[in-house]
Scaffold this active site. Structure first.
Site, short mmCIF file in Angstrom:
data_model
loop_
_atom_site.label_atom_id
_atom_site.label_comp_id
_atom_site.label_asym_id
_atom_site.label_seq_id
_atom_site.Cartn_x
_atom_site.Cartn_y
_atom_site.Cartn_z
N LEU A 48 0.81 -1.21 0.00
CA LEU A 48 0.00 0.00 0.00
C LEU A 48 0.85 1.26 0.00
O LEU A 48 1.88 1.36 0.68
CB LEU A 48 -0.94 0.01 1.21
N HIS A 52 -3.33 4.29 -2.69
CA HIS A 52 -4.34 3.41 -2.10
C HIS A 52 -5.05 4.10 -0.94
O HIS A 52 -6.28 4.04 -0.82
CB HIS A 52 -3.70 2.12 -1.58
#
Length: 356
Positions: A48, A52
């Site tokens: 991530l 994101h």
């Protein structure tokens, strides 16, 4: 007779629950439905980054609950692509998600992030082992001709894998809204078409591309670049800026816009090849596209009011002579790193997607 149901209790983390089984996820979704809660869904493959997290923040603003999935989908990797090398960083991801959950709690957002769904491949593909062969057998979703253009030319099974796993995830989660980033623009078109053609009851929402401090579009693959290749990788965005400049000055024909991008890329490519092996960062041009923002069909002339999606891809080649102590990125600079990017080519600089 009194019926009994086994209630699965997923392990609770800070502010959200980690769920690995499909039945457990469906139980939670059913509870949300009974409570009248809307669910937003952010599918990811982990590793991530702020792109994101921005999508999760958008989803929290627009839904009562937000589910995030982390699943490295094997069917979108071709046989020549190294699935095993894709970064899997759950420990780091968990810290970021926990901090995000606390942020939502402190800011009293409209909704909250409630579930992180991490399914197993044997559950996602129960009928047969997933295949990455172009002519592989299995239950797949294909969206043509969208899937065979641009990214699909270089990666022929990629969008088949994306559409298949998104169909599975949307059937499992059944969210009111699902969120993707503009950086993966072709993916958003494929998923939108799939949702429309198969009458799925989810709205596809697209968040703007999030960029790093130097302008590079955020991607899980950026960790492989290192300092030398990262500096040169900005050439793709620089080529877009050049096209934006001549478009603003009145150039509308495809040949002028396309040539402006290719000339910029080719110039930097020649400059790099002229450098010593221990100084240069080589790359290859994959494609440049100038497409209709509604259909992604290639344009011969760009309408000044409608604009176009200007997108492209380059491959940063492995470093030839990494130097001792040099920042070569994850993997030591030995792998090819394929980068994509896009902007909305338009005259009004205030619109989303414009890069000055």
């Amino acid at each position: 007779m009194r019926l009994r149901f086994n209630i699965i209790k997923p392990r609770r983390l800070t502010g959200f629950q980690k769920v690995t089984s499909i039945p457990a996820l469906r139980q939670l979704r059913h509870r949300a439905l009974r409570a009248g809660n809307t669910v937003g869904f952010v599918p990811t493959m982990g590793a991530l980054h702020q792109g994101h997290l921005a999508l999760i923040r958008q989803a929290v603003r627009e839904n009562d609950q937000v589910y995030v999935s982390i699943y490295v989908n094997p069917t979108q990797f071709g046989v020549s692509e190294d699935l095993s090398s894709y970064p899997r960083t759950w420990d780091a991801d968990k810290v970021k998600l926990a901090a995000l959950a606390m942020e939502f709690k402190n800011d009293n957002q409209v909704g909250h992030m409630s579930v992180v769904f991490m399914p197993k491949t044997k559950d996602m593909y129960p009928g047969s082992p997933p295949s990455s062969e172009v002519d592989g057998q299995g239950s797949f979703v294909t969206i043509t001709p969208l899937s065979s253009r641009l990214e699909g030319t270089s990666r022929p099974v990629f969008f088949r894998g994306v559409a298949t796993v998104c169909m599975k995830l949307l059937n499992i989660v059944q969210p009111e809204r699902v969120y993707f980033g503009q950086k993966d623009i072709q993916q958003t078109f494929v998923v939108k078409r799939m949702v429309q053609d198969f009458h799925l009851n989810s709205e596809v929402r697209v968040g703007p591309t999030i960029r790093e401090h130097d302008g590079l579009a955020m991607s899980s693959r950026n960790v492989y670049l290192g300092e030398r290749r990262r500096k040169v990788a900005l050439v793709l965005l620089d080529s877009f800026k050049e096209v934006q400049r001549i478009f603003a000055r009145g150039a509308k024909k495809r040949r002028f816009l396309y040539n402006a991008a290719i000339e910029r890329l080719s110039l930097v490519e020649k400059q790099q090849y002229a450098l010593p092996r221990d100084k240069r960062a080589r790359f290859e041009i994959d494609y440049i596209s100038i497409a209709d923002p509604d259909t992604l069909d290639e344009l011969e002339e760009v309408d000044a009011e409608h604009g176009a999606i200007l997108s492209g891809a380059i491959k940063m080649l492995p470093l030839e002579e990494p130097q001792e102590g040099e920042d070569t990125g994850l993997g030591g600079g030995t792998s090819t790193v394929r980068l994509i990017d896009n902007i909305h080519l338009e005259l009004l600089s205030a619109k989303v997607g414009y890069i000055p």
